[in-house]
Design an enzyme around this catalytic site. Structure first.
Site, PDB file in Angstrom:
ATOM      1  N   HIS A  14      -2.906  -5.844  12.147  1.00  0.00           N
ATOM      2  CA  HIS A  14      -2.944  -4.397  11.834  1.00  0.00           C
ATOM      3  C   HIS A  14      -3.610  -4.203  10.478  1.00  0.00           C
ATOM      4  O   HIS A  14      -2.996  -4.458   9.449  1.00  0.00           O
ATOM      5  CB  HIS A  14      -1.525  -3.828  11.795  1.00  0.00           C
ATOM      6  CG  HIS A  14      -1.466  -2.351  11.543  1.00  0.00           C
ATOM      7  ND1 HIS A  14      -0.707  -1.497  12.312  1.00  0.00           N
ATOM      8  CD2 HIS A  14      -2.069  -1.559  10.616  1.00  0.00           C
ATOM      9  CE1 HIS A  14      -0.837  -0.266  11.866  1.00  0.00           C
ATOM     10  NE2 HIS A  14      -1.662  -0.283  10.821  1.00  0.00           N
ATOM     11  N   HIS A  16      -6.582  -1.587   8.173  1.00  0.00           N
ATOM     12  CA  HIS A  16      -7.539  -0.486   8.041  1.00  0.00           C
ATOM     13  C   HIS A  16      -8.721  -0.989   7.209  1.00  0.00           C
ATOM     14  O   HIS A  16      -8.559  -1.248   6.022  1.00  0.00           O
ATOM     15  CB  HIS A  16      -6.890   0.710   7.338  1.00  0.00           C
ATOM     16  CG  HIS A  16      -5.705   1.248   8.071  1.00  0.00           C
ATOM     17  ND1 HIS A  16      -5.790   2.299   8.961  1.00  0.00           N
ATOM     18  CD2 HIS A  16      -4.409   0.853   8.089  1.00  0.00           C
ATOM     19  CE1 HIS A  16      -4.588   2.532   9.476  1.00  0.00           C
ATOM     20  NE2 HIS A  16      -3.732   1.683   8.966  1.00  0.00           N
ATOM     21  N   LEU A  17      -9.879  -1.103   7.865  1.00  0.00           N
ATOM     22  CA  LEU A  17     -11.073  -1.541   7.131  1.00  0.00           C
ATOM     23  C   LEU A  17     -11.944  -0.368   6.698  1.00  0.00           C
ATOM     24  O   LEU A  17     -12.910  -0.564   5.969  1.00  0.00           O
ATOM     25  CB  LEU A  17     -11.897  -2.513   7.971  1.00  0.00           C
ATOM     26  CG  LEU A  17     -11.288  -3.894   8.221  1.00  0.00           C
ATOM     27  CD1 LEU A  17     -12.299  -4.784   8.951  1.00  0.00           C
ATOM     28  CD2 LEU A  17     -10.830  -4.579   6.942  1.00  0.00           C
ATOM     29  N   ARG A  18     -11.601   0.843   7.193  1.00  0.00           N
ATOM     30  CA  ARG A  18     -12.386   2.050   6.840  1.00  0.00           C
ATOM     31  C   ARG A  18     -13.832   1.928   7.298  1.00  0.00           C
ATOM     32  O   ARG A  18     -14.161   1.165   8.174  1.00  0.00           O
ATOM     33  CB  ARG A  18     -12.320   2.335   5.326  1.00  0.00           C
ATOM     34  CG  ARG A  18     -10.920   2.303   4.716  1.00  0.00           C
ATOM     35  CD  ARG A  18      -9.998   3.313   5.337  1.00  0.00           C
ATOM     36  NE  ARG A  18      -8.793   3.499   4.544  1.00  0.00           N
ATOM     37  CZ  ARG A  18      -7.644   3.927   5.018  1.00  0.00           C
ATOM     38  NH1 ARG A  18      -7.513   4.211   6.313  1.00  0.00           N
ATOM     39  NH2 ARG A  18      -6.613   4.092   4.235  1.00  0.00           N
ATOM     40  N   ASN A  42      -8.368   4.857  12.987  1.00  0.00           N
ATOM     41  CA  ASN A  42      -8.193   6.212  12.425  1.00  0.00           C
ATOM     42  C   ASN A  42      -9.290   6.560  11.424  1.00  0.00           C
ATOM     43  O   ASN A  42      -9.045   6.892  10.281  1.00  0.00           O
ATOM     44  CB  ASN A  42      -6.787   6.382  11.810  1.00  0.00           C
ATOM     45  CG  ASN A  42      -6.510   5.455  10.642  1.00  0.00           C
ATOM     46  OD1 ASN A  42      -7.069   4.369  10.549  1.00  0.00           O
ATOM     47  ND2 ASN A  42      -5.646   5.887   9.735  1.00  0.00           N
ATOM     48  N   LYS A 100      -3.965   2.625  20.271  1.00  0.00           N
ATOM     49  CA  LYS A 100      -3.054   2.994  19.195  1.00  0.00           C
ATOM     50  C   LYS A 100      -2.527   4.403  19.413  1.00  0.00           C
ATOM     51  O   LYS A 100      -3.299   5.346  19.595  1.00  0.00           O
ATOM     52  CB  LYS A 100      -3.796   2.920  17.849  1.00  0.00           C
ATOM     53  CG  LYS A 100      -2.986   3.383  16.633  1.00  0.00           C
ATOM     54  CD  LYS A 100      -1.887   2.410  16.251  1.00  0.00           C
ATOM     55  CE  LYS A 100      -0.977   2.964  15.167  1.00  0.00           C
ATOM     56  NZ  LYS A 100      -1.230   2.435  13.852  1.00  0.00           N
ATOM     57  N   HIS A 137       2.499   3.808  16.020  1.00  0.00           N
ATOM     58  CA  HIS A 137       3.009   4.295  14.737  1.00  0.00           C
ATOM     59  C   HIS A 137       4.297   5.047  15.075  1.00  0.00           C
ATOM     60  O   HIS A 137       4.249   6.167  15.566  1.00  0.00           O
ATOM     61  CB  HIS A 137       1.998   5.205  14.036  1.00  0.00           C
ATOM     62  CG  HIS A 137       2.466   5.647  12.681  1.00  0.00           C
ATOM     63  ND1 HIS A 137       1.899   5.188  11.512  1.00  0.00           N
ATOM     64  CD2 HIS A 137       3.478   6.459  12.314  1.00  0.00           C
ATOM     65  CE1 HIS A 137       2.551   5.715  10.478  1.00  0.00           C
ATOM     66  NE2 HIS A 137       3.511   6.494  10.946  1.00  0.00           N
ATOM     67  N   HIS A 175       4.316  -2.008  11.813  1.00  0.00           N
ATOM     68  CA  HIS A 175       4.857  -1.877  10.439  1.00  0.00           C
ATOM     69  C   HIS A 175       6.296  -1.370  10.396  1.00  0.00           C
ATOM     70  O   HIS A 175       6.580  -0.312   9.859  1.00  0.00           O
ATOM     71  CB  HIS A 175       3.937  -1.001   9.571  1.00  0.00           C
ATOM     72  CG  HIS A 175       3.358   0.215  10.232  1.00  0.00           C
ATOM     73  ND1 HIS A 175       4.126   1.162  10.864  1.00  0.00           N
ATOM     74  CD2 HIS A 175       2.074   0.640  10.360  1.00  0.00           C
ATOM     75  CE1 HIS A 175       3.348   2.103  11.339  1.00  0.00           C
ATOM     76  NE2 HIS A 175       2.090   1.811  11.048  1.00  0.00           N
ATOM     77  N   LEU A 220       3.067   4.858   4.708  1.00  0.00           N
ATOM     78  CA  LEU A 220       3.835   5.361   5.845  1.00  0.00           C
ATOM     79  C   LEU A 220       3.841   4.336   6.971  1.00  0.00           C
ATOM     80  O   LEU A 220       2.779   3.779   7.259  1.00  0.00           O
ATOM     81  CB  LEU A 220       3.248   6.686   6.351  1.00  0.00           C
ATOM     82  CG  LEU A 220       3.476   7.875   5.413  1.00  0.00           C
ATOM     83  CD1 LEU A 220       2.679   9.086   5.884  1.00  0.00           C
ATOM     84  CD2 LEU A 220       4.960   8.215   5.297  1.00  0.00           C
ATOM     85  N   ASP A 248      -1.159  -3.833   7.494  1.00  0.00           N
ATOM     86  CA  ASP A 248      -1.358  -2.396   7.309  1.00  0.00           C
ATOM     87  C   ASP A 248      -2.075  -2.113   5.992  1.00  0.00           C
ATOM     88  O   ASP A 248      -1.868  -1.056   5.375  1.00  0.00           O
ATOM     89  CB  ASP A 248      -0.047  -1.609   7.381  1.00  0.00           C
ATOM     90  CG  ASP A 248      -0.266  -0.122   7.634  1.00  0.00           C
ATOM     91  OD1 ASP A 248      -1.381   0.258   8.041  1.00  0.00           O
ATOM     92  OD2 ASP A 248       0.675   0.654   7.408  1.00  0.00           O
ATOM     93  N   HIS A 252      -7.263   3.306  -0.384  1.00  0.00           N
ATOM     94  CA  HIS A 252      -7.692   4.651  -0.769  1.00  0.00           C
ATOM     95  C   HIS A 252      -8.217   4.553  -2.194  1.00  0.00           C
ATOM     96  O   HIS A 252      -7.590   3.897  -3.044  1.00  0.00           O
ATOM     97  CB  HIS A 252      -6.519   5.637  -0.756  1.00  0.00           C
ATOM     98  CG  HIS A 252      -5.965   5.931   0.611  1.00  0.00           C
ATOM     99  ND1 HIS A 252      -6.546   6.834   1.480  1.00  0.00           N
ATOM    100  CD2 HIS A 252      -4.891   5.446   1.265  1.00  0.00           C
ATOM    101  CE1 HIS A 252      -5.837   6.889   2.600  1.00  0.00           C
ATOM    102  NE2 HIS A 252      -4.834   6.057   2.496  1.00  0.00           N
ATOM    103  N   ALA A 264      -1.164   8.229   1.607  1.00  0.00           N
ATOM    104  CA  ALA A 264      -0.304   7.102   2.000  1.00  0.00           C
ATOM    105  C   ALA A 264      -1.162   5.878   2.252  1.00  0.00           C
ATOM    106  O   ALA A 264      -2.188   5.962   2.921  1.00  0.00           O
ATOM    107  CB  ALA A 264       0.464   7.464   3.270  1.00  0.00           C
TER     108      ALA A 264
HETATM  109  O1  DOR Z   1       0.313   4.259   4.724  1.00  0.00           O
HETATM  110  C1  DOR Z   1      -0.432   4.384   5.682  1.00  0.00           C
HETATM  111  N1  DOR Z   1      -1.760   4.480   5.528  1.00  0.00           N
HETATM  112  N2  DOR Z   1       0.098   4.459   6.891  1.00  0.00           N
HETATM  113  C2  DOR Z   1      -0.632   4.756   7.969  1.00  0.00           C
HETATM  114  O2  DOR Z   1      -0.079   4.836   9.024  1.00  0.00           O
HETATM  115  C3  DOR Z   1      -2.080   5.037   7.829  1.00  0.00           C
HETATM  116  C4  DOR Z   1      -2.631   4.408   6.649  1.00  0.00           C
HETATM  117  C5  DOR Z   1      -4.003   4.923   6.275  1.00  0.00           C
HETATM  118  O3  DOR Z   1      -4.859   4.987   7.160  1.00  0.00           O
HETATM  119  O4  DOR Z   1      -4.239   5.213   5.096  1.00  0.00           O
HETATM  120 ZN    ZN Z   2      -1.774   1.408   9.641  1.00  0.00          ZN
END
Ligand code: DOR
Ligand code: ZN
Length: 345
Positions: A14, A16-18, A42, A100, A137, A175, A220, A248, A252, A264
């Site tokens: 799990h 997030h590579l953006r 996402n 997802k 989630h 998570h 989150l 996870d 940011h 988050a």
């Molecule tokens: O903290 C989080 N950040 N929880 C998530 O479910 C999404 C993630 C994000 O994409 O920044």
């Molecule tokens: Zn996530």
């Protein structure tokens, strides 16, 4: 005392590579440690088609450092109106590894998420039939449910009925942060598993709120009380095949975290494997580290374990205050502190 540990190359189930500049900045951290990763969909707009997933996979491959040996496993973002045929086509052609489920408005870029799980009946029938994992989630979004209760309420209201109605569906509760989640997963059949982040084994909610608001510990689902941290940590190091590594990691830019309405997400990718190793070491569970990091995930997904190994040594590993510049300047988890394990090159 063990000072060196060698395990099969791990995977991150799990992350997030953006996209764009952030993808360029962070992809190498994950590829340095992990053989594969489940890539969260996402983005804006979210990854909802086979074509979008293929294009995103190409952008990830192009962002990797030269010589990297890393396979991104792509995920379809579920929406209310998503077409089951597209999902099946993506899975059988090897583009999608999983779907997802983001409840609408549960977290970052979840506005296109699912408003009511009843809208997914056709999708869930298809996924159960073809053996495609559903990644969840697990938080309700009702305004009258306290943020610290949202995972436990989701399990009661949504997940338990889902498991009852789709008994053969493979589900990963992502998570996990609560004793309720641990109990639910442990009490379910082998088709129900969970990922665990490093932060949810290490921090409780005091780390966000005591002595001032600490936005870099905000993610989150939010970290809960100490008894929940202890339950999640115990599950992670238990050796149970139901629990496996999912960072996870969610970068940011610093200004979006240190903000009156901060995003988050905890950016733990740069030192993820060292952070987990430290937890297993503290728990006297280094003999179970390989299962959690490298074996349980592939077994659940029905994939082979990675070829090759990684080696970690017990040596001080100072974490910088920030990484990157400008729009990719991010604060890593454990910023300014020293981890006790180091990944050998
Ligand atoms: O903290 C989080 N950040 N929880 C998530 O479910 C999404 C993630 C994000 O994409 O920044
Ligand atoms: Zn996530």
């Amino acid at each position: 005392m063990t000072d060196t540990i060698t395990i099969r190359r791990p995977d991150d189930w799990h992350v997030h590579l953006r996209d764009g500049a952030m993808l360029q900045a962070v992809a190498g951290y994950t590829a340095r440690q992990f053989g594969r990763a489940i890539i969260m969909p996402n983005l804006t707009p979210p990854v909802t088609t086979v074509a979008a997933a293929q294009a995103y996979r190409d952008r990830i491959m192009a962002a990797l450092p030269a010589g990297a040996d890393f396979t991104p496993l792509m995920v379809c973002y579920l929406t209310d109106g998503i077409d089951p045929a597209e999902i099946e086509r993506g899975f059988t052609s090897g583009v999608f590894t999983a779907c997802k489920l983001y409840p609408a408005h549960a977290t970052t870029n979840s506005a296109h998420g699912v408003t009511d799980i009843m809208k997914l009946t056709g999708v869930l029938d298809t996924m159960q039939r073809i053996g495609m994992p559903l990644l969840i989630h697990g938080e309700v979004t009702d305004g009258d449910v306290d943020i610290f209760d949202r995972e436990a309420v989701f399990i009661e209201r949504t997940l338990a009925p889902l498991v009852r109605d789709y008994p053969a569906l493979k589900i990963v509760l992502e998570h996990i942060t609560t004793a309720e989640a641990v109990d639910f997963v442990e009490g379910s059949g082998p088709n129900i598993a969970a990922t665990i982040t490093p932060q949810h084994m290490i921090i409780n909610r005091n780390a966000i709120l005591v002595g001032g608001i600490r936005p870099h510990n905000y993610c989150l689902p939010i970290a809960k009380r100490e008894k929940h941290r202890l339950a999640v940590r115990k599950a992670g190091v238990s050796g149970s095949p139901k629990f496996f590594l999912g960072t996870d990691s969610a970068p940011h830019e610093i200004g979006r975290k240190e903000n009156a309405c901060g995003c988050a997400g905890i950016f733990n990718a740069p030192y993820a494997i060292e952070t987990y190793a430290q937890v297993f070491d503290e728990e006297g569970a280094l003999d179970r580290f390989e299962g959690f990091a490298s074996l349980n995930g592939p077994a659940f997904y029905g994939l082979p374990v990675n070829e090759g190994t990684i080696t970690l040594t017990r040596s001080d590993n100072p974490v910088p205050a920030t990484l990157g510049e400008g729009e990719t300047c991010v604060v890593p988890y454990f910023a300014g502190e020293t981890l006790r394990w180091t990944l050998a090159d």
